[in-house]
Design a protein around this motif. Structure first.
Motif, PDB file in Angstrom:
ATOM      1  N   GLY A  30       0.823  -1.203   0.000  1.00 55.01           N
ATOM      2  CA  GLY A  30       0.000   0.000   0.000  1.00 55.01           C
ATOM      3  C   GLY A  30       0.851   1.243   0.000  1.00 55.01           C
ATOM      4  N   VAL A  31       1.721   1.373  -0.993  1.00 54.37           N
ATOM      5  CA  VAL A  31       2.595   2.540  -1.079  1.00 54.37           C
ATOM      6  C   VAL A  31       2.308   3.319  -2.348  1.00 54.37           C
ATOM      7  CG1 VAL A  31       4.416   1.498   0.314  1.00 54.37           C
ATOM      8  CG2 VAL A  31       4.474   1.254  -2.167  1.00 54.37           C
ATOM      9  N   GLY A  32       2.681   4.574  -2.335  1.00 59.84           N
ATOM     10  CA  GLY A  32       2.417   5.445  -3.469  1.00 59.84           C
ATOM     11  C   GLY A  32       3.617   5.594  -4.384  1.00 59.84           C
ATOM     12  N   SER A  33       3.652   6.750  -5.060  1.00 63.20           N
ATOM     13  CA  SER A  33       4.731   7.046  -6.003  1.00 63.20           C
ATOM     14  C   SER A  33       6.071   7.136  -5.291  1.00 63.20           C
ATOM     15  CB  SER A  33       4.447   8.372  -6.703  1.00 63.20           C
ATOM     16  OG  SER A  33       3.387   8.231  -7.611  1.00 63.20           O
ATOM     17  N   THR A 117      15.547  -4.511  -9.278  1.00 60.51           N
ATOM     18  CA  THR A 117      14.740  -3.403  -8.768  1.00 60.51           C
ATOM     19  C   THR A 117      13.696  -2.900  -9.766  1.00 60.51           C
ATOM     20  OG1 THR A 117      16.203  -1.662  -9.553  1.00 60.51           O
ATOM     21  CG2 THR A 117      16.700  -2.589  -7.402  1.00 60.51           C
ATOM     22  N   MET A 118      12.661  -2.280  -9.198  1.00 54.56           N
ATOM     23  CA  MET A 118      11.653  -1.565  -9.978  1.00 54.56           C
ATOM     24  C   MET A 118      11.276  -0.307  -9.217  1.00 54.56           C
ATOM     25  SD  MET A 118       7.969  -2.810 -11.331  1.00 54.56           S
ATOM     26  CE  MET A 118       6.690  -1.605 -11.559  1.00 54.56           C
ATOM     27  N   TRP A 119      11.196   0.815  -9.933  1.00 53.99           N
ATOM     28  CA  TRP A 119      10.870   2.124  -9.354  1.00 53.99           C
ATOM     29  C   TRP A 119       9.531   2.545  -9.917  1.00 53.99           C
ATOM     30  CZ3 TRP A 119      15.051   6.521  -9.781  1.00 53.99           C
ATOM     31  CH2 TRP A 119      14.759   7.550  -8.878  1.00 53.99           C
ATOM     32  N   GLN A 120       8.610   2.947  -9.061  1.00 48.20           N
ATOM     33  CA  GLN A 120       7.250   3.270  -9.515  1.00 48.20           C
ATOM     34  C   GLN A 120       6.892   4.737  -9.331  1.00 48.20           C
ATOM     35  OE1 GLN A 120       4.757   0.702  -7.132  1.00 48.20           O
ATOM     36  NE2 GLN A 120       4.348   2.285  -5.657  1.00 48.20           N
ATOM     37  N   ASN A 121       6.026   5.220 -10.250  1.00 48.05           N
ATOM     38  CA  ASN A 121       5.527   6.587 -10.224  1.00 48.05           C
ATOM     39  C   ASN A 121       4.091   6.559 -10.754  1.00 48.05           C
ATOM     40  OD1 ASN A 121       5.740   9.426  -9.916  1.00 48.05           O
ATOM     41  ND2 ASN A 121       6.152   9.648 -12.086  1.00 48.05           N
ATOM     42  N   TRP A 122       3.112   6.741  -9.870  1.00 45.22           N
ATOM     43  CA  TRP A 122       1.699   6.646 -10.241  1.00 45.22           C
ATOM     44  C   TRP A 122       1.181   7.932 -10.864  1.00 45.22           C
ATOM     45  CZ3 TRP A 122      -0.623   2.073 -10.158  1.00 45.22           C
ATOM     46  CH2 TRP A 122      -0.124   1.078  -9.314  1.00 45.22           C
ATOM     47  N   SER A 123       0.225   7.801 -11.785  1.00 46.70           N
ATOM     48  CA  SER A 123      -0.477   8.945 -12.348  1.00 46.70           C
ATOM     49  C   SER A 123      -1.961   8.593 -12.396  1.00 46.70           C
ATOM     50  CB  SER A 123       0.024   9.252 -13.755  1.00 46.70           C
ATOM     51  OG  SER A 123      -0.668  10.342 -14.286  1.00 46.70           O
ATOM     52  N   PRO A 124      -2.838   9.238 -11.653  1.00 45.87           N
ATOM     53  CA  PRO A 124      -2.561  10.384 -10.800  1.00 45.87           C
ATOM     54  C   PRO A 124      -1.749   9.981  -9.572  1.00 45.87           C
ATOM     55  CG  PRO A 124      -4.817   9.657 -10.449  1.00 45.87           C
ATOM     56  CD  PRO A 124      -4.252   8.820 -11.575  1.00 45.87           C
ATOM     57  N   ARG A 125      -1.246  10.953  -8.871  1.00 45.72           N
ATOM     58  CA  ARG A 125      -0.358  10.720  -7.734  1.00 45.72           C
ATOM     59  C   ARG A 125      -1.048  10.029  -6.564  1.00 45.72           C
ATOM     60  NH1 ARG A 125       5.018  11.251  -8.291  1.00 45.72           N
ATOM     61  NH2 ARG A 125       5.198  12.104  -6.221  1.00 45.72           N
ATOM     62  N   SER A 126      -2.358   9.823  -6.666  1.00 41.77           N
ATOM     63  CA  SER A 126      -3.089   9.158  -5.582  1.00 41.77           C
ATOM     64  C   SER A 126      -2.923   7.643  -5.626  1.00 41.77           C
ATOM     65  CB  SER A 126      -4.575   9.506  -5.673  1.00 41.77           C
ATOM     66  OG  SER A 126      -5.092   9.054  -6.918  1.00 41.77           O
ATOM     67  N   GLY A 127      -2.235   7.121  -6.638  1.00 39.93           N
ATOM     68  CA  GLY A 127      -2.094   5.678  -6.790  1.00 39.93           C
ATOM     69  C   GLY A 127      -1.360   5.037  -5.634  1.00 39.93           C
ATOM     70  N   ILE A 128      -1.804   3.835  -5.286  1.00 36.16           N
ATOM     71  CA  ILE A 128      -1.089   3.015  -4.312  1.00 36.16           C
ATOM     72  C   ILE A 128      -1.059   1.585  -4.834  1.00 36.16           C
ATOM     73  CG2 ILE A 128      -1.551   4.424  -2.272  1.00 36.16           C
ATOM     74  CD1 ILE A 128      -3.782   2.468  -1.550  1.00 36.16           C
ATOM     75  N   GLY A 129      -0.033   0.870  -4.472  1.00 39.80           N
ATOM     76  CA  GLY A 129       0.143  -0.501  -4.938  1.00 39.80           C
ATOM     77  C   GLY A 129       1.620  -0.745  -5.144  1.00 39.80           C
ATOM     78  N   GLY A 130       1.948  -1.565  -6.137  1.00 43.32           N
ATOM     79  CA  GLY A 130       3.349  -1.799  -6.452  1.00 43.32           C
ATOM     80  C   GLY A 130       3.650  -3.239  -6.746  1.00 43.32           C
ATOM     81  N   VAL A 131       4.902  -3.624  -6.489  1.00 39.25           N
ATOM     82  CA  VAL A 131       5.375  -4.978  -6.780  1.00 39.25           C
ATOM     83  C   VAL A 131       4.787  -5.942  -5.749  1.00 39.25           C
ATOM     84  CG1 VAL A 131       7.411  -6.452  -6.990  1.00 39.25           C
ATOM     85  CG2 VAL A 131       7.509  -4.080  -7.788  1.00 39.25           C
ATOM     86  N   LEU A 132       4.136  -6.981  -6.229  1.00 37.48           N
ATOM     87  CA  LEU A 132       3.564  -7.994  -5.338  1.00 37.48           C
ATOM     88  C   LEU A 132       4.685  -8.697  -4.566  1.00 37.48           C
ATOM     89  CD1 LEU A 132       0.942  -9.558  -7.768  1.00 37.48           C
ATOM     90  CD2 LEU A 132       0.513  -7.971  -5.892  1.00 37.48           C
ATOM     91  N   TYR A 133       4.335  -9.233  -3.394  1.00 39.99           N
ATOM     92  CA  TYR A 133       5.344  -9.922  -2.592  1.00 39.99           C
ATOM     93  C   TYR A 133       4.701 -10.967  -1.700  1.00 39.99           C
ATOM     94  CZ  TYR A 133       3.954  -7.005   1.413  1.00 39.99           C
ATOM     95  OH  TYR A 133       3.245  -6.393   2.418  1.00 39.99           O
ATOM     96  N   ASP A 134       5.544 -11.858  -1.215  1.00 39.51           N
ATOM     97  CA  ASP A 134       5.183 -12.789  -0.155  1.00 39.51           C
ATOM     98  C   ASP A 134       6.017 -12.396   1.054  1.00 39.51           C
ATOM     99  OD1 ASP A 134       3.292 -14.393  -1.485  1.00 39.51           O
ATOM    100  OD2 ASP A 134       4.876 -15.547  -2.449  1.00 39.51           O
ATOM    101  N   ALA A 135       5.373 -12.346   2.217  1.00 43.03           N
ATOM    102  CA  ALA A 135       6.057 -11.926   3.433  1.00 43.03           C
ATOM    103  C   ALA A 135       6.969 -13.036   3.942  1.00 43.03           C
ATOM    104  CB  ALA A 135       5.044 -11.541   4.502  1.00 43.03           C
ATOM    105  N   ALA A 136       8.101 -12.642   4.460  1.00 48.32           N
ATOM    106  CA  ALA A 136       9.065 -13.511   5.133  1.00 48.32           C
ATOM    107  C   ALA A 136       9.797 -14.437   4.170  1.00 48.32           C
ATOM    108  CB  ALA A 136       8.418 -14.302   6.252  1.00 48.32           C
ATOM    109  N   GLY A 137      10.986 -14.791   4.572  1.00 51.79           N
ATOM    110  CA  GLY A 137      11.782 -15.747   3.819  1.00 51.79           C
ATOM    111  C   GLY A 137      12.614 -15.144   2.705  1.00 51.79           C
ATOM    112  N   GLY A 138      12.532 -13.842   2.531  1.00 57.14           N
ATOM    113  CA  GLY A 138      13.262 -13.211   1.441  1.00 57.14           C
ATOM    114  C   GLY A 138      14.291 -12.235   1.938  1.00 57.14           C
ATOM    115  N   SER A 139      14.882 -11.550   0.992  1.00 57.51           N
ATOM    116  CA  SER A 139      15.878 -10.539   1.289  1.00 57.51           C
ATOM    117  C   SER A 139      15.609  -9.381   0.341  1.00 57.51           C
ATOM    118  CB  SER A 139      17.284 -11.110   1.070  1.00 57.51           C
ATOM    119  OG  SER A 139      18.254 -10.139   1.348  1.00 57.51           O
ATOM    120  N   GLY A 140      14.713  -8.504   0.762  1.00 53.25           N
ATOM    121  CA  GLY A 140      14.308  -7.403  -0.106  1.00 53.25           C
ATOM    122  C   GLY A 140      14.381  -6.084   0.611  1.00 53.25           C
ATOM    123  N   GLY A 141      13.808  -5.076  -0.038  1.00 53.16           N
ATOM    124  CA  GLY A 141      13.782  -3.771   0.576  1.00 53.16           C
ATOM    125  C   GLY A 141      13.122  -2.738  -0.310  1.00 53.16           C
ATOM    126  N   THR A 142      13.039  -1.534   0.233  1.00 52.32           N
ATOM    127  CA  THR A 142      12.451  -0.405  -0.492  1.00 52.32           C
ATOM    128  C   THR A 142      13.266   0.849  -0.211  1.00 52.32           C
ATOM    129  OG1 THR A 142      10.956   0.166   1.322  1.00 52.32           O
ATOM    130  CG2 THR A 142      10.093  -1.341  -0.368  1.00 52.32           C
TER     131      THR A 142
END
Length: 167
Positions: A30-33, A117-142
């Motif tokens: 649930g993150v934006g641009s 990596t993937m960098w996101q920029n929503w239009s309109p700026r109200s967008g939320i979402g992004g790269v899908l993920y499964d919690a735990a067991g990985g090595s990721g970040g933002t």
């Protein structure tokens, strides 16, 4: 030779030539641009070239357009190896999409950890979402950063999410 006698089309794909998290994650952030997502993957035991990155993405707000780009970083020092250019994808609320970006040209070292990596920029700026993920067991970040030129080095916050992004 076997190639002359083969039934076409023939697909040749070395074992282990993909790295990152291939599965479509079950959670959409649930993150934006201005958010960079990454997952760590280890390259094949043979050095080679990288030309594309794939990711599963989803919009959680309203149907809108996502501008995005992908890059490859060394995990050890978060230095930029290769960065792609802007792409756009129209998204429908709640529908996962798999995107492929084929504009990279990177030499990949054998048995080396990379941040895909993937960098996101929503239009309109109200967008939320992004790269899908499964919690735990990985090595990721933002990393939250105004969309623009790829940072080098990347300075992310780490987590254990397995982001659905791979090369």
């Amino acid at each position: 030779t076997w190639l002359n006698a083969a039934t076409y089309p023939v697909t040749i794909s070395p074992v282990g030539d993909t790295f990152g998290y291939l599965s479509k994650g079950g959670t959409s952030p649930g993150v934006g641009s201005d958010t960079i997502f990454y997952g760590v993957g280890t390259s094949n035991t043979t050095a080679g070239s990288l030309t594309n990155i794939k990711a599963w993405i989803q919009d959680n707000n309203v149907s809108e357009t996502l501008t995005y780009k992908v890059a490859l970083y060394l995990n050890s020092d978060k230095s930029l190896v290769a960065g792609g250019v802007d792409k756009t994808q129209a998204l429908t609320l709640g529908v996962p999409y798999q995107v492929t970006v084929s504009d990279l040209s990177a030499s990949v070292l054998a048995s080396t950890d990379y941040c895909v990596t993937m960098w996101q920029n929503w239009s309109p700026r109200s967008g939320i979402g992004g790269v899908l993920y499964d919690a735990a067991g990985g090595s990721g970040g933002t990393q939250t950063l105004a969309y623009g030129t790829w940072p080098t080095p990347m300075v992310p916050s780490t987590n254990t999410n397995r982001y659905s992004i791979y090369a």
